[in-house]
Design a protein around this motif. Structure first.
Motif, mmCIF file in Angstrom:
data_model
loop_
_atom_site.group_PDB
_atom_site.id
_atom_site.type_symbol
_atom_site.label_atom_id
_atom_site.label_comp_id
_atom_site.label_asym_id
_atom_site.label_seq_id
_atom_site.Cartn_x
_atom_site.Cartn_y
_atom_site.Cartn_z
ATOM 1 N N SER A 19 0.808 -1.215 0.000
ATOM 2 C CA SER A 19 0.000 0.000 0.000
ATOM 3 C C SER A 19 0.844 1.270 0.000
ATOM 4 N N ARG A 23 0.065 4.558 -2.230
ATOM 5 C CA ARG A 23 -0.440 5.772 -1.580
ATOM 6 C C ARG A 23 0.440 6.960 -1.934
ATOM 7 N N GLN A 26 -0.290 8.275 -5.299
ATOM 8 C CA GLN A 26 -1.531 9.032 -5.341
ATOM 9 C C GLN A 26 -1.393 10.402 -4.670
ATOM 10 N N PHE A 32 4.667 9.557 1.739
ATOM 11 C CA PHE A 32 5.971 10.105 1.353
ATOM 12 C C PHE A 32 6.867 10.233 2.591
#
Lengths: 203, 327
Positions: A19, A23, A26, A32
């Motif tokens: 994930s 993520r 996106q 990050f």
């Protein structure tokens, strides 16, 4: 010397879904931050072993993470191994920066990928007299490895990369990575006297 | 050497049940492991580390540089969260430890490999024999070849696509209970996550070996495609029945197959894959059933939104808990 072989037939990741990377792609800032947090120490450690210049390493890291964020739309959603991806990017950036700097041309730094050795506490109490000699021998053995050998060992075992990833990063054939690493370990085995090996392995 | 092993060596205080259990089952490996441990602890790469302040400053510099493109406030990171981890991970020793371990293993004609997944992550790995194992979230796998057998130890859930070898080498899946699965070449799913171990055979044929401490429960039985074995890890009881295998195995292709799927099943899924606990205010909701299939997205929020739509319910997240209400 079979170490290369033992790992040669390692587990190959053929697919993975995680994930975190998704993520991040996106535009999730927390993802990050998580990536930064999870890798910054290892990246800095590698960078310092690579060129021993704190400011340069930090600059490259800053660029690396900035570019990572701003180019995320163009990154592959199938990055299986974030650490590998970041390490190889850092190495390219460092090389580029060093090539621009004339002072660094042809400098073969022996500090690169340097080992340190500390004996476990319990042993220090037991064999105090011989310890200095043992340490000296070990240090000598470790520092007899070439920079390339040390870097390959470092990437394979310290950073846990696969052999093909190490090969890719160092622009080598996978076979030469096996050879480099098994030669290095063979060299250590040859140089270390039996008592030292026993001391290491005993207890 | 793999991270798991390093981690275990470096943080002996943290129980790593997987390795401990494995060691218990293989007492003869203890000296090798101790040797490796000794080496791992002794030799390291020279340490270089950023201070917490450096790290924060660098992180801010990254965001400042991005300011033109991303004008909103940066996310802050916690200074200490992983500090202990990195403090300890400064080692090459691994190299020598691994080497030594590898040499020893090779001398005995063994290869030992391992891999694992975290929550929210799946991974398909190819074993040296060509077999493919897809690990579901939060699972660990250890692989060893010794003599004429291929053996894996599974903690968690995995889907196996075992390759038949020319010399008909046996492939054995060990769970950390008294249940082993023996195969030659076939496809099946093993899940040891819950209070039951569930084995579902998709294709081929497998032999299940149950070795109970009490003799009367010990058994060896074959499974045919589409059959499922449920083994209760507490009392050692087991039962066999026919199921739609796909319901249990489709996760490995990234799909959730729902066949009279209840909120209970969804809760088990969210717990297993993402570590999220679903809490239902009105327990009668547990009986609502849905059928169909949907892609599994390895992002807990997206997955919850999707499940909410399917069940026509409101999913509200609070930390690792998810509260469910009727819409």
């Amino acid at each position: 010397m079979n170490t290369g072989k033992a790992h040669k037939s390692g587990l190959r990741v053929v697919a993975s879904h995680s994930s975190l990377w998704g993520r991040f792609l996106q535009g999730d800032r927390h993802a990050f931050a998580e990536i930064y947090e999870a890798h910054i120490d290892d990246l800095f450690h590698y960078g310092m072993h690579f060129c021993q210049e704190k400011e340069r390493v930090k600059d490259c890291l800053q660029d690396l993470f900035q570019d990572l964020w701003s180019s995320r739309a163009h990154l592959s959603p199938n990055v299986l191994h974030i650490r590998y991806y970041l390490l190889s990017s850092l190495r390219r950036r460092l090389l580029r920066a060093l090539r621009k700097d004339r002072r660094y041309q042809h400098r073969e730094s022996w500090e690169a990928f340097e080992f340190e050795y500390t004996l476990p506490q319990e042993n220090q109490l037991i064999i105090n007299e011989t310890i200095a000699e043992q340490k000296r021998l070990l240090h000598k053995a470790l520092s007899s490895l070439t920079r390339r050998q040390r870097e390959a060992i470092y990437l394979r075992f310290f950073q846990n990369l696969r052999y093909d990833e190490v090969a890719e990063i160092m622009s080598m054939q996978v076979d030469s990575v096996y050879n480099t690493i098994s030669k290095a370990i063979g060299l250590l085995k040859k140089q270390l006297p039996l008592p030292l090996l026993l001391l290491l392995l005993g207890k | 050497m793999d991270e798991d092993f390093q981690d275990w060596v470096l943080h002996p205080g943290q129980q790593n049940l997987f390795w401990e259990t494995w060691l218990q089952q293989h007492p003869e490996k203890e000296s090798i492991v101790n040797d490796a441990r000794q080496l791992v602890q002794g030799i390291r790469f020279r340490a270089f580390s950023l201070t917490a302040a450096d790290k924060e400053q660098l992180w801010e510099a990254v965001w400042n540089g991005l300011e033109e493109t991303a004008p909103t406030a940066p996310v802050t990171i916690s200074r200490w969260k992983h500090a202990w981890k990195y403090a300890a991970v400064l080692l090459l020793g691994i190299a020598l430890g691994a080497a030594w371990w590898g040499i020893q293993a090779a001398r005995r004609g063994q290869t030992i490999l391992s891999t694992y997944t975290r929550l929210g992550e799946t991974k398909a790995v190819q074993l040296p024999d060509g077999s493919i194992v897809t690990l579901n979230a939060d699972s660990r796998l250890l692989y060893a070849v010794s003599g004429n057998a291929r053996e894996v130890w599974l903690d968690g859930e995995a889907f196996f696509q075992v390759k038949h070898t020319a010399n008909a080498q046996q492939f054995v899946v060990h769970t950390y209970d008294n249940l082993n699965v023996e195969v030659l070449g076939t496809q099946f799913n093993v899940n040891s996550k819950g209070k039951n171990i569930v084995v579902v055979l998709q294709q081929g044929s497998i032999l299940l070996n149950i070795t109970a401490p009490r003799q009367e429960k010990a058994a060896a039985l074959y499974l045919r495609p589409g059959e499922m074995l449920t083994y209760n890890r507490t009392d050692g009881d087991y039962s066999k029945r026919s199921v739609a295998a796909d319901t249990y195995t489709s996760w490995h292709t990234g799909r959730l197959t729902m066949d009279d799927y209840t909120l209970h099943d969804a809760a088990a899924f969210m717990q297993q894959v993402f570590g999220k606990k679903l809490i239902v205010s009105d327990t009668t909701l547990y009986n609502d059933k849905v059928s169909g299939s949907m892609p599994i997205i390895y992002n807990p929020d997206t997955m919850m939104t999707q499940l909410g739509k399917v069940f026509r319910m409101q999913f509200n997240q609070r930390g690792d808990e998810v509260w469910i209400h009727k819409k």
